[in-house]
Enzyme design. Structure first.
Site: not given
Ligand code: PMP
Length: 483
Positions: A196, A276, A437
């Site tokens: 991500h 996740q 993302c």
């Molecule tokens: N890492 C992963 C694998 C994610 O899926 C996400 C959220 N989609 C994040 C990091 C970031 O999480 P957050 O927006 O809650 O900080």
């Protein structure tokens, strides 16, 4: 799994008669760009046989899982569970809401909503400082939540648990509070192609600040990390490894324990992004042995704006502060400041007290259901949904790893992902359409965007049937023959 005829009938029943007129195909260039990358179709190129739902077995062995949940796996009743989630009891565009956007955020059970309500009605105070009854109540509840998180993760103590805003903040904290001190020009950070943006950009910033180099472990055509290539990236200069436990874009469950061991063997510290993973697999910090583990409350049925950085105690103790301010100090003069011990050292200012407490309740809620039971139910629904999606003409699933969480990421030939998302929204079905993302991994599969349906504890086979029927309606086609 319903038969093809049943699926067609279901689509008609749910959403009205499907026109037999083929729809003009929208040739959006992003839908299927010419690419030398592999074009896996859902069923043709699986490295393994799809298990019929009835014959499903969990893909992990019990020995990989340490307590708290012991004993045989119990079936969960998603229909009962959904009653705990008041938001699901509503209509969207005149149809019952079907929430399949759990990868973005999960809905909250009544217990969490009530816990927040109770806090603001009878406990609200700032913590640590006040010498009065409500300060004591709020502090007890906040520290109680920290203890719950520690137990949930199998941490050695509550001192290893830092409350942060979420996964993103936790990763930035480690990058700045640890990486900026420890890394020098020419040092290396290893990540994977699955990450991500939250597990890419903070390391890029750190590389710019320190002169360190970012190295990326490749994945195969199924979306699985190539472990030999991953190991080959390590050198004596590798100081840090950061990878996801579960890919948000493909659903790949990485062999996290093995990857941690490899990194440690090469003398690297390891951060595991559990955003996740945490709601889908039972984790235990003693067996995983990551140096840091991070996750967001809102992806495990807790509130937004709260998350967790787990760090090994000696590592947190050796780390400098993240932000400066109140709460994180033990003594301040104009000449110097003495910092608190962890975790307070990393919790400057007034934190998200209520939501930390709400997160504690969410973790109790999932613990009561049992993480292994949750994983088993999710795997069964994933098998069912994968078979269903295989019936949609022109649908291509992205990523077919052997170990996979409840993520169904796909493109539909002739349709833009946004249009699929909007069409499903008109049917009351919430999915995500976009780059999630995670642009590098989508591009690895030759697309800029995908449609993503993600499963959670309250999703039922009917939810999946509605998704399949909605997609069939959109394609105006009859179901593709199943393999
Ligand atoms: N890492 C992963 C694998 C994610 O899926 C996400 C959220 N989609 C994040 C990091 C970031 O999480 P957050 O927006 O809650 O900080």
């Amino acid at each position: 799994m319903p038969s093809e005829a049943e699926l067609s009938r279901l689509a008609n029943q749910l959403f009205g008669e499907i026109s037999q007129e083929p729809k003009p195909v929208d040739q959006h260039p992003m839908a299927f760009p010419a690419s030398s990358e592999p074009t896996l179709t859902a069923a043709e190129s699986l490295p393994f046989q799809l298990q019929p739902p009835g014959g499903w077995q969990p893909s992990f062995s019990a020995s990989q899982l340490t307590a708290p949940q012991l004993g045989p796996i119990q079936p969960l009743d998603a229909y009962q569970i959904r009653k705990d989630f008041p938001i699901l009891d509503q209509q969207i565009h005149g149809r019952p809401l079907i929430w399949l956007d759990n990868g973005a955020t999960t809905q909250k059970p009544e217990a969490v909503i009530e816990r927040l309500n109770h806090f603001y009605r009878s406990e609200n105070s700032n913590i640590h400082r006040g010498a009065h009854e409500l300060a004591a109540r709020a502090t007890d509840a906040y520290e109680g939540a920290r203890a719950t998180v520690a137990k949930f993760l199998g941490a050695s103590s509550s001192e290893e648990i830092v409350f942060v805003r979420g996964t993103t903040e936790a990763i930035n904290l480690v990058a700045q509070a640890w990486g900026r001190r420890e890394l020098q020009t020419g040092d290396e950070i290893v990540i994977t192609h699955l990450e991500h943006h939250a597990n890419i950009v903070p390391w890029q910033i750190l590389c710019q600040q320190t002169g360190a180099v970012l190295k990326v472990a490749p994945v195969d055509d199924y979306g699985q990390v190539l472990l030999e290539s991953y190991e080959r990236l390590f050198t004596a200069r590798t100081k840090l490894t950061a990878f996801t436990q579960v890919s948000n874009a493909l659903g790949t469950i990485t062999p996290a324990q093995e990857m941690v061991q490899i990194a440690h063997r090469h003398g690297s510290r390891v951060l595991v992004d559990g955003a996740q993973g945490v709601a889908h697999e039972q984790v235990n910090m003693q067996s995983l042995d990551a140096d840091w583990y991070v996750f967001s409350g809102h992806k495990i049925y807790g509130p937004t704006g709260i998350g967790v950085l787990y760090g090994k105690r000696e590592l947190l103790q050796a780390m400098g502060p993240w932000q400066g301010g109140g709460n994180m100090i033990s003594d301040v003069t104009f000449e110097r400041t003495i910092y608190q011990e962890p975790p307070n050292r990393f919790e400057a200012g007034t934190g998200n007290i209520a939501d930390a407490i709400g997160l504690g309740t969410a973790l109790e809620y999932v613990s009561n259901l049992g993480l292994r039971n949750i994983a088993a139910a999710e795997q069964e629904l994933l098998s069912y949904a994968t078979e269903g999606l295989c019936c949609i003409p022109g649908l291509r699933l992205l990523g077919q790893p052997k170990e996979k969480a409840g993520v169904l990421s796909f493109v539909l030939e002739g349709f833009r992902s946004e249009d699929v998302g909007s069409a499903l929204n008109q049917l009351g079905i919430a999915v995500r359409a976009g780059h999630h993302c995670a642009q590098p991994i989508l591009r690895r599969f030759g697309v800029e965007t995908s449609v993503r349906a993600t499963l959670a504890i309250y999703n039922t086979k009917e939810d999946v049937d509605a998704l399949v029927a909605g997609l069939l309606r959109l394609t105006h086609g009859s179901p593709r023959k199943r393999p």
